[in-house]
Design a protein around this motif. Structure first.
Motif, short mmCIF file in Angstrom:
data_model
loop_
_atom_site.label_atom_id
_atom_site.label_comp_id
_atom_site.label_asym_id
_atom_site.label_seq_id
_atom_site.Cartn_x
_atom_site.Cartn_y
_atom_site.Cartn_z
N ILE A 1 -3.18 9.52 7.15
CA ILE A 1 -4.61 9.78 7.02
C ILE A 1 -5.33 8.75 6.16
O ILE A 1 -6.55 8.74 6.08
CB ILE A 1 -4.90 11.20 6.49
N GLY A 2 -4.56 7.89 5.52
CA GLY A 2 -5.17 6.85 4.72
C GLY A 2 -4.13 6.03 4.00
O GLY A 2 -2.95 6.37 3.99
N GLU A 3 -4.58 4.92 3.44
CA GLU A 3 -3.72 4.06 2.64
C GLU A 3 -4.50 3.63 1.41
O GLU A 3 -5.71 3.51 1.45
CB GLU A 3 -3.31 2.82 3.43
N THR A 4 -3.77 3.40 0.34
CA THR A 4 -4.39 2.91 -0.89
C THR A 4 -3.52 1.78 -1.44
O THR A 4 -2.29 1.82 -1.30
CB THR A 4 -4.55 4.04 -1.92
N PRO A 5 -4.14 0.77 -2.00
CA PRO A 5 -3.34 -0.34 -2.54
C PRO A 5 -2.54 0.11 -3.75
O PRO A 5 -2.99 0.95 -4.53
CB PRO A 5 -4.37 -1.39 -2.92
N MET A 6 -1.35 -0.44 -3.88
CA MET A 6 -0.54 -0.18 -5.07
C MET A 6 -1.15 -0.96 -6.24
O MET A 6 -1.64 -2.06 -6.07
CB MET A 6 0.90 -0.62 -4.83
N THR A 7 -1.10 -0.36 -7.40
CA THR A 7 -1.64 -0.99 -8.60
C THR A 7 -0.55 -1.78 -9.29
O THR A 7 0.55 -1.28 -9.51
CB THR A 7 -2.19 0.10 -9.55
N THR B 1 0.83 -1.19 0.00
CA THR B 1 0.00 0.00 0.00
C THR B 1 0.87 1.25 0.00
O THR B 1 2.05 1.20 0.34
CB THR B 1 -0.92 0.05 1.24
N ILE B 2 0.25 2.36 -0.38
CA ILE B 2 0.89 3.66 -0.32
C ILE B 2 0.18 4.44 0.77
O ILE B 2 -1.06 4.54 0.78
CB ILE B 2 0.76 4.40 -1.67
N LYS B 3 0.94 4.98 1.70
CA LYS B 3 0.37 5.75 2.80
C LYS B 3 0.29 7.22 2.41
O LYS B 3 1.20 7.77 1.82
CB LYS B 3 1.21 5.60 4.06
N SER B 4 -0.84 7.82 2.76
CA SER B 4 -1.01 9.27 2.58
C SER B 4 -0.77 9.90 3.95
O SER B 4 -1.45 9.56 4.92
CB SER B 4 -2.43 9.58 2.09
N ILE B 5 0.21 10.80 4.00
CA ILE B 5 0.62 11.39 5.27
C ILE B 5 0.37 12.89 5.25
O ILE B 5 0.75 13.58 4.30
CB ILE B 5 2.12 11.10 5.53
N SER C 1 -7.09 19.34 2.62
CA SER C 1 -6.34 20.06 3.66
C SER C 1 -5.42 19.12 4.41
O SER C 1 -4.24 19.43 4.63
CB SER C 1 -7.32 20.73 4.62
N LYS C 2 -5.93 17.97 4.78
CA LYS C 2 -5.11 17.00 5.50
C LYS C 2 -4.00 16.44 4.62
O LYS C 2 -2.87 16.29 5.06
CB LYS C 2 -5.99 15.84 6.01
N GLU C 3 -4.34 16.11 3.39
CA GLU C 3 -3.37 15.47 2.52
C GLU C 3 -2.27 16.43 2.06
O GLU C 3 -1.12 16.04 1.90
CB GLU C 3 -4.07 14.87 1.30
N MET C 4 -2.64 17.69 1.88
CA MET C 4 -1.67 18.67 1.36
C MET C 4 -1.06 19.53 2.47
O MET C 4 -0.10 20.25 2.23
CB MET C 4 -2.35 19.59 0.34
N GLY C 5 -1.67 19.49 3.66
CA GLY C 5 -1.18 20.32 4.75
C GLY C 5 -1.50 21.79 4.55
O GLY C 5 -0.83 22.66 5.10
#
Length: 104
Positions: A15-21, A3-7, A71-75
């Motif tokens: 704040i979330g994770e998404t599976p790698m393609t 997965t790729i983590k979104s920080i 806002s969370k993903e980009m700060g």
């Protein structure tokens, strides 16, 4: 599965994770997109405008949710993120109102 983590860069919080393609998934997705385009290219301009207006309505219903996630993903400050989303609504309106000028 990887997965790729979104920080959140402002807090370091995940704040979330998404599976790698996978490469195979990308090939399948591209193939499906090419198939879908065969129908899309036959779609009339007025039907495309109607679909964009439906998309715009859905986007408008979720401005706050999208702005908070952005806002969370980009700060970035929530006001700026909210402005980004509402700005996109304005772009959609403008293009829907002026697209006939571009193709005539």
């Amino acid at each position: 599965m990887n997965t790729i983590k979104s920080i959140n860069p402002a807090t370091g919080e995940v704040i979330g994770e998404t599976p790698m393609t996978s490469v195979e998934d990308v090939a399948r997705i591209v193939s499906e997109a090419k198939e879908a385009f065969k129908t899309w290219k036959k779609t009339s301009l007025d039907d495309r405008i109607a679909l964009m207006k439906k998309f715009r309505a859905i986007l408008a219903e979720h401005v706050e949710e999208i702005a908070l996630l952005t806002s969370k993903e980009m700060g970035k400050p929530i006001e700026e993120a909210r402005g980004d989303v509402t700005g996109e609504l304005t772009f959609i309106d403008w293009y829907c109102d002026h697209v006939h000028e571009a193709v005539d």
